[in-house]
Scaffold this motif. Sequence first.
Motif, PDB file in Angstrom:
ATOM      1  N   ARG A  19       0.823  -1.209   0.000  1.00 34.64           N
ATOM      2  CA  ARG A  19       0.000   0.000   0.000  1.00 34.64           C
ATOM      3  C   ARG A  19       0.864   1.268   0.000  1.00 34.64           C
ATOM      4  N   VAL A  20       1.992   1.240   0.702  1.00 34.00           N
ATOM      5  CA  VAL A  20       2.910   2.383   0.676  1.00 34.00           C
ATOM      6  C   VAL A  20       3.502   2.546  -0.730  1.00 34.00           C
ATOM      7  N   ALA A  67      -3.027   3.499  -7.134  1.00 29.82           N
ATOM      8  CA  ALA A  67      -4.266   3.601  -6.353  1.00 29.82           C
ATOM      9  C   ALA A  67      -4.884   2.228  -6.137  1.00 29.82           C
ATOM     10  N   ALA A  68      -4.779   1.355  -7.138  1.00 32.62           N
ATOM     11  CA  ALA A  68      -5.312   0.000  -6.979  1.00 32.62           C
ATOM     12  C   ALA A  68      -4.613  -0.735  -5.837  1.00 32.62           C
ATOM     13  N   GLY A  75      -5.715 -10.078  -0.335  1.00 34.86           N
ATOM     14  CA  GLY A  75      -6.048 -11.352  -0.955  1.00 34.86           C
ATOM     15  C   GLY A  75      -5.852 -11.269  -2.458  1.00 34.86           C
ATOM     16  N   PRO A  76      -6.702 -11.942  -3.221  1.00 27.37           N
ATOM     17  CA  PRO A  76      -6.508 -12.001  -4.669  1.00 27.37           C
ATOM     18  C   PRO A  76      -6.484 -10.634  -5.353  1.00 27.37           C
ATOM     19  N   ALA A  77      -7.310  -9.706  -4.903  1.00 27.60           N
ATOM     20  CA  ALA A  77      -7.336  -8.383  -5.546  1.00 27.60           C
ATOM     21  C   ALA A  77      -6.020  -7.642  -5.332  1.00 27.60           C
ATOM     22  N   LEU A  78      -5.475  -7.698  -4.142  1.00 29.53           N
ATOM     23  CA  LEU A  78      -4.208  -7.026  -3.868  1.00 29.53           C
ATOM     24  C   LEU A  78      -3.064  -7.721  -4.608  1.00 29.53           C
ATOM     25  N   LEU A  83       0.753  -7.560  -9.147  1.00 29.97           N
ATOM     26  CA  LEU A  83       1.283  -8.144 -10.384  1.00 29.97           C
ATOM     27  C   LEU A  83       1.166  -7.172 -11.550  1.00 29.97           C
ATOM     28  N   VAL A  84       0.088  -6.408 -11.606  1.00 29.37           N
ATOM     29  CA  VAL A  84      -0.048  -5.383 -12.646  1.00 29.37           C
ATOM     30  C   VAL A  84       1.052  -4.340 -12.496  1.00 29.37           C
ATOM     31  N   ARG A  85       1.278  -3.905 -11.262  1.00 24.96           N
ATOM     32  CA  ARG A  85       2.314  -2.898 -11.010  1.00 24.96           C
ATOM     33  C   ARG A  85       3.691  -3.440 -11.381  1.00 24.96           C
TER      34      ARG A  85
END
Length: 130
Positions: A19-20, A67-68, A75-78, A83-85
Amino acid sequence: MTGPADQEGRTRMDSTALRVIGAVTAVYGVAVAVRPRLLARPSGLGQDARVDAALRPVGLRDAVSGAALVVAPEGPALTTAALVRIGADLGDAVVLGRTLDGVWRRRGAVAVSLAWGALSIGALLAPRRG
Protein backbone atom coordinates in the motif's frame (compact mmCIF):
# COMPACT_ATOMS: atom_id res chain seq x y z
CA MET A 1 -5.10 -16.21 -7.47
CA THR A 2 -4.65 -15.82 -3.76
CA GLY A 3 -1.02 -14.88 -3.54
CA PRO A 4 2.00 -16.88 -2.49
CA ALA A 5 1.48 -19.25 0.44
CA ASP A 6 3.81 -20.28 3.21
CA GLN A 7 4.40 -23.91 4.26
CA GLU A 8 1.22 -23.92 6.33
CA GLY A 9 -0.87 -22.64 3.43
CA ARG A 10 -1.31 -19.09 4.75
CA THR A 11 -1.15 -16.26 2.24
CA ARG A 12 2.12 -14.36 2.37
CA MET A 13 2.43 -10.68 1.58
CA ASP A 14 3.26 -7.45 3.30
CA SER A 15 0.10 -5.55 2.49
CA THR A 16 1.31 -2.44 4.32
CA ALA A 17 4.42 -2.24 2.14
CA LEU A 18 2.35 -2.82 -1.01
CA ARG A 19 0.00 0.00 0.00
CA VAL A 20 2.91 2.38 0.68
CA ILE A 21 4.45 1.49 -2.70
CA GLY A 22 1.04 2.09 -4.26
CA ALA A 23 0.58 5.47 -2.59
CA VAL A 24 4.02 6.71 -3.66
CA THR A 25 3.45 5.42 -7.19
CA ALA A 26 0.02 7.07 -7.39
CA VAL A 27 1.35 10.44 -6.23
CA TYR A 28 4.25 10.26 -8.69
CA GLY A 29 1.87 9.23 -11.46
CA VAL A 30 -0.41 12.20 -10.87
CA ALA A 31 2.62 14.50 -10.77
CA VAL A 32 3.88 13.15 -14.14
CA ALA A 33 0.41 13.41 -15.67
CA VAL A 34 0.26 17.07 -14.62
CA ARG A 35 3.95 17.87 -15.29
CA PRO A 36 5.44 15.39 -17.77
CA ARG A 37 8.81 17.18 -17.43
CA LEU A 38 9.31 15.30 -14.14
CA LEU A 39 9.86 12.15 -16.19
CA ALA A 40 11.04 13.68 -19.47
CA ARG A 41 13.98 15.62 -18.03
CA PRO A 42 15.83 12.76 -16.28
CA SER A 43 15.05 10.51 -19.25
CA GLY A 44 16.65 12.97 -21.65
CA LEU A 45 13.49 13.34 -23.70
CA GLY A 46 12.84 16.57 -25.56
CA GLN A 47 10.58 19.28 -24.27
CA ASP A 48 7.64 19.56 -26.62
CA ALA A 49 3.93 18.84 -26.77
CA ARG A 50 4.43 15.39 -28.35
CA VAL A 51 6.65 14.19 -25.52
CA ASP A 52 4.17 15.55 -22.98
CA ALA A 53 1.32 13.79 -24.79
CA ALA A 54 3.24 10.50 -24.74
CA LEU A 55 4.17 10.73 -21.05
CA ARG A 56 0.82 11.81 -19.59
CA PRO A 57 -0.73 8.35 -20.11
CA VAL A 58 2.29 6.78 -18.39
CA GLY A 59 1.60 9.03 -15.41
CA LEU A 60 -2.08 8.12 -15.44
CA ARG A 61 -1.20 4.40 -15.65
CA ASP A 62 1.02 4.77 -12.60
CA ALA A 63 -1.62 6.79 -10.75
CA VAL A 64 -4.30 4.17 -11.37
CA SER A 65 -2.12 1.13 -10.71
CA GLY A 66 -0.77 2.74 -7.55
CA ALA A 67 -4.27 3.60 -6.35
CA ALA A 68 -5.31 0.00 -6.98
CA LEU A 69 -2.59 -1.15 -4.57
CA VAL A 70 -3.87 1.28 -1.96
CA VAL A 71 -7.56 0.34 -2.13
CA ALA A 72 -7.58 -3.34 -3.14
CA PRO A 73 -8.78 -5.69 -0.42
CA GLU A 74 -6.13 -8.06 0.88
CA GLY A 75 -6.05 -11.35 -0.96
CA PRO A 76 -6.51 -12.00 -4.67
CA ALA A 77 -7.34 -8.38 -5.55
CA LEU A 78 -4.21 -7.03 -3.87
CA THR A 79 -2.09 -9.77 -5.43
CA THR A 80 -3.47 -8.92 -8.86
CA ALA A 81 -2.86 -5.20 -8.34
CA ALA A 82 0.74 -5.96 -7.31
CA LEU A 83 1.28 -8.14 -10.38
CA VAL A 84 -0.05 -5.38 -12.65
CA ARG A 85 2.31 -2.90 -11.01
CA ILE A 86 5.26 -5.32 -11.34
CA GLY A 87 4.40 -5.87 -15.00
CA ALA A 88 4.36 -2.12 -15.62
CA ASP A 89 7.77 -1.73 -13.95
CA LEU A 90 9.25 -4.58 -15.98
CA GLY A 91 7.76 -3.13 -19.16
CA ASP A 92 9.28 0.25 -18.35
CA ALA A 93 12.68 -1.38 -17.84
CA VAL A 94 12.52 -3.10 -21.22
CA VAL A 95 11.18 -0.16 -23.23
CA LEU A 96 13.27 2.57 -21.61
CA GLY A 97 16.35 0.37 -21.55
CA ARG A 98 16.10 -0.09 -25.29
CA THR A 99 15.03 3.37 -26.41
CA LEU A 100 16.50 6.18 -24.31
CA ASP A 101 19.53 8.04 -25.65
CA GLY A 102 22.75 7.52 -23.74
CA VAL A 103 23.96 4.46 -21.92
CA TRP A 104 23.73 6.10 -18.46
CA ARG A 105 20.14 7.22 -19.02
CA ARG A 106 19.19 3.74 -20.19
CA ARG A 107 20.96 2.08 -17.26
CA GLY A 108 19.44 4.54 -14.81
CA ALA A 109 15.93 4.00 -16.14
CA VAL A 110 16.36 0.23 -16.01
CA ALA A 111 17.76 0.39 -12.48
CA VAL A 112 14.91 2.56 -11.19
CA SER A 113 12.24 0.47 -12.90
CA LEU A 114 13.68 -2.82 -11.66
CA ALA A 115 14.14 -1.45 -8.16
CA TRP A 116 10.46 -0.49 -7.92
CA GLY A 117 9.46 -3.86 -9.34
CA ALA A 118 11.73 -5.62 -6.84
CA LEU A 119 10.16 -3.71 -3.95
CA SER A 120 6.73 -4.92 -5.01
CA ILE A 121 7.96 -8.49 -5.51
CA GLY A 122 9.59 -8.42 -2.09
CA ALA A 123 6.41 -7.15 -0.44
CA LEU A 124 4.33 -9.72 -2.30
CA LEU A 125 6.56 -12.58 -1.15
CA ALA A 126 7.24 -11.28 2.37
CA PRO A 127 5.91 -13.20 5.35
CA ARG A 128 2.65 -11.78 6.61
CA ARG A 129 3.11 -9.53 9.63
CA GLY A 130 1.43 -10.31 12.90
